[in-house]
Design a protein around this motif. Structure first.
Motif, PDB file in Angstrom:
ATOM      1  N   PHE A  96      74.752  70.944  58.257  1.00 40.96           N
ATOM      2  CA  PHE A  96      73.761  71.789  58.910  1.00 40.96           C
ATOM      3  C   PHE A  96      72.370  71.739  58.276  1.00 40.96           C
ATOM      4  CE2 PHE A  96      77.762  73.476  60.376  1.00 40.96           C
ATOM      5  CZ  PHE A  96      77.504  73.785  61.706  1.00 40.96           C
ATOM      6  N   ILE A  97      72.275  71.463  56.978  1.00 42.95           N
ATOM      7  CA  ILE A  97      70.953  71.427  56.343  1.00 42.95           C
ATOM      8  C   ILE A  97      70.120  70.236  56.831  1.00 42.95           C
ATOM      9  CG2 ILE A  97      69.740  71.063  54.167  1.00 42.95           C
ATOM     10  CD1 ILE A  97      70.512  73.934  54.538  1.00 42.95           C
ATOM     11  N   PRO A  98      70.664  69.003  56.854  1.00 44.61           N
ATOM     12  CA  PRO A  98      69.855  67.902  57.404  1.00 44.61           C
ATOM     13  C   PRO A  98      69.438  68.160  58.857  1.00 44.61           C
ATOM     14  CG  PRO A  98      71.729  67.039  56.196  1.00 44.61           C
ATOM     15  CD  PRO A  98      71.945  68.516  56.312  1.00 44.61           C
ATOM     16  N   TRP A  99      70.339  68.693  59.646  1.00 46.59           N
ATOM     17  CA  TRP A  99      70.030  69.073  61.030  1.00 46.59           C
ATOM     18  C   TRP A  99      68.879  70.071  61.044  1.00 46.59           C
ATOM     19  CZ3 TRP A  99      74.261  71.942  64.423  1.00 46.59           C
ATOM     20  CH2 TRP A  99      73.714  72.271  65.671  1.00 46.59           C
ATOM     21  N   ASP A 100      68.964  71.072  60.204  1.00 46.07           N
ATOM     22  CA  ASP A 100      67.940  72.113  60.116  1.00 46.07           C
ATOM     23  C   ASP A 100      66.581  71.518  59.741  1.00 46.07           C
ATOM     24  OD1 ASP A 100      66.731  74.586  60.038  1.00 46.07           O
ATOM     25  OD2 ASP A 100      68.184  75.488  58.699  1.00 46.07           O
ATOM     26  N   ILE A 101      66.577  70.647  58.753  1.00 46.40           N
ATOM     27  CA  ILE A 101      65.330  70.030  58.294  1.00 46.40           C
ATOM     28  C   ILE A 101      64.696  69.200  59.410  1.00 46.40           C
ATOM     29  CG2 ILE A 101      64.332  68.341  56.697  1.00 46.40           C
ATOM     30  CD1 ILE A 101      66.461  69.261  54.653  1.00 46.40           C
ATOM     31  N   ILE A 102      65.505  68.363  60.054  1.00 47.83           N
ATOM     32  CA  ILE A 102      64.993  67.488  61.111  1.00 47.83           C
ATOM     33  C   ILE A 102      64.422  68.310  62.264  1.00 47.83           C
ATOM     34  CG2 ILE A 102      65.660  65.800  62.876  1.00 47.83           C
ATOM     35  CD1 ILE A 102      67.726  64.735  60.818  1.00 47.83           C
ATOM     36  N   PHE A 103      65.127  69.343  62.674  1.00 50.17           N
ATOM     37  CA  PHE A 103      64.654  70.178  63.774  1.00 50.17           C
ATOM     38  C   PHE A 103      63.394  70.949  63.396  1.00 50.17           C
ATOM     39  CE2 PHE A 103      68.136  70.850  67.172  1.00 50.17           C
ATOM     40  CZ  PHE A 103      68.404  69.495  67.184  1.00 50.17           C
ATOM     41  N   THR A 104      63.303  71.379  62.148  1.00 45.43           N
ATOM     42  CA  THR A 104      62.109  72.097  61.694  1.00 45.43           C
ATOM     43  C   THR A 104      60.906  71.165  61.670  1.00 45.43           C
ATOM     44  OG1 THR A 104      63.453  73.610  60.342  1.00 45.43           O
ATOM     45  CG2 THR A 104      61.107  73.442  59.809  1.00 45.43           C
ATOM     46  N   VAL A 105      61.075  69.991  61.114  1.00 39.07           N
ATOM     47  CA  VAL A 105      59.982  69.021  61.020  1.00 39.07           C
ATOM     48  C   VAL A 105      59.481  68.636  62.406  1.00 39.07           C
ATOM     49  CG1 VAL A 105      59.420  66.644  60.360  1.00 39.07           C
ATOM     50  CG2 VAL A 105      60.674  68.109  58.780  1.00 39.07           C
ATOM     51  N   ASN A 106      60.393  68.563  63.376  1.00 40.42           N
ATOM     52  CA  ASN A 106      60.026  68.138  64.730  1.00 40.42           C
ATOM     53  C   ASN A 106      59.678  69.298  65.669  1.00 40.42           C
ATOM     54  OD1 ASN A 106      60.507  65.016  65.097  1.00 40.42           O
ATOM     55  ND2 ASN A 106      62.132  65.750  63.744  1.00 40.42           N
ATOM     56  N   GLY A 107      59.574  70.495  65.132  1.00 38.62           N
ATOM     57  CA  GLY A 107      59.124  71.627  65.920  1.00 38.62           C
ATOM     58  C   GLY A 107      60.107  72.129  66.960  1.00 38.62           C
ATOM     59  N   ILE A 108      61.382  71.847  66.764  1.00 42.47           N
ATOM     60  CA  ILE A 108      62.397  72.337  67.702  1.00 42.47           C
ATOM     61  C   ILE A 108      62.688  73.814  67.420  1.00 42.47           C
ATOM     62  CG2 ILE A 108      64.802  72.058  68.450  1.00 42.47           C
ATOM     63  CD1 ILE A 108      64.393  69.026  67.940  1.00 42.47           C
ATOM     64  N   TRP A 109      62.557  74.181  66.172  1.00 41.09           N
ATOM     65  CA  TRP A 109      62.507  75.581  65.771  1.00 41.09           C
ATOM     66  C   TRP A 109      61.654  75.687  64.517  1.00 41.09           C
ATOM     67  CZ3 TRP A 109      68.351  74.823  65.556  1.00 41.09           C
ATOM     68  CH2 TRP A 109      68.749  74.249  64.345  1.00 41.09           C
ATOM     69  N   GLY A 110      61.350  76.903  64.112  1.00 40.59           N
ATOM     70  CA  GLY A 110      60.509  77.093  62.935  1.00 40.59           C
ATOM     71  C   GLY A 110      60.594  78.532  62.447  1.00 40.59           C
ATOM     72  N   PHE A 111      59.797  78.847  61.434  1.00 40.88           N
ATOM     73  CA  PHE A 111      59.932  80.125  60.753  1.00 40.88           C
ATOM     74  C   PHE A 111      58.575  80.824  60.639  1.00 40.88           C
ATOM     75  CE2 PHE A 111      62.976  77.005  59.327  1.00 40.88           C
ATOM     76  CZ  PHE A 111      64.192  77.664  59.539  1.00 40.88           C
ATOM     77  N   ASN A 112      58.588  82.122  60.861  1.00 36.29           N
ATOM     78  CA  ASN A 112      57.382  82.940  60.803  1.00 36.29           C
ATOM     79  C   ASN A 112      57.091  83.308  59.358  1.00 36.29           C
ATOM     80  OD1 ASN A 112      55.437  84.967  60.978  1.00 36.29           O
ATOM     81  ND2 ASN A 112      56.278  85.812  62.868  1.00 36.29           N
TER      82      ASN A 112
END
Length: 228
Positions: free
Chosen positions: A45-61
């Protein structure tokens, strides 16, 4: 409130951690196996999380975390993959202890499992352009298939205990996605998901939680059975 995400993690962990030493539950005896489950879930789940964050699929306030990042993820996001699985795995075993024998039949378990696999794959195939939906539902199908093949007994109880876990899930994940607060802690690019919300929670998050917890329980079961 920059400590909100941290407080949600610690709040989720606190009561299960305290009651891990309850003489009837003795959940501390699962710690070694749980550490293996956490490691495997991190690797998935961490690599998935990193890839999605970098690509703007989700992000953090940034208003809701301490602004300490590791590989593009807030520290609190890393803690999420420890605190939430711990709390959920504890809940699973506590429910089994206090409500023994509350399981589905083997036949019902197979029907539910095959139905979910088919349903998830259909959703994935019809949403090849939505990355969160696609990866989420395919992974859930694979995990269910593996668990059904290797340890079907786990699914007999997990389908029921997960329904109970949805109660705190809707509280914690609801806050993370914007319930009860001004803005969401975690935001989503709705072009990459089905844009179907359960209150403020993307429906994909339910399947994500289902897979995350099941991976941990599966590895725990393997570790305790085969001492891998």
């Amino acid at each position: 409130m920059q400590s909100l995400y941290l407080l949600l993690n610690l709040g989720s962990l606190s009561i299960p951690l305290i009651f891990s030493f309850h003489p009837r539950l003795k959940f501390y005896q699962y710690w070694k196996s749980l550490s293996m489950g956490l490691l495997v879930s991190f690797l998935i789940f961490i690599p998935w999380d990193i890839i999605f964050t970098v690509n703007g699929i989700w992000g953090f306030n940034a208003n809701y975390f301490l602004n300490i990042k590791l590989f593009h993820l807030p520290l609190e996001e890393w803690l999420f993959f420890i605190c939430i699985p711990y709390a959920c795995v504890f809940t699973h075993y506590a429910l089994l202890e206090y409500f023994p024998g509350k399981t589905l039949s083997i036949k019902a378990t197979k029907v539910v499992s095959y139905s979910l696999i088919l349903f998830f794959l259909i959703i994935a195939v019809y949403n090849l352009d939505k990355w969160y939906t696609l990866i989420n539902f395919i992974l859930a199908s694979i995990i269910i298939g593996i668990v059904l093949l290797k340890t079907p007994e786990l699914l007999r109880s997990y389908y029921l205990t997960f329904l109970i876990m949805l109660i705190p899930f809707f509280i914690v994940n609801g806050i993370l996605t914007g319930s009860f607060i001004t803005n969401e802690v975690v935001w989503y690019n709705n072009s990459e998901n089905l844009d179907i919300r359960l209150f403020t929670i993307p429906i994909e998050d339910v399947i994500y939680a289902f897979s995350l917890i099941l991976v941990n329980l599966f590895i725990i079961r393997l570790h305790r059975t085969y001492a891998i």
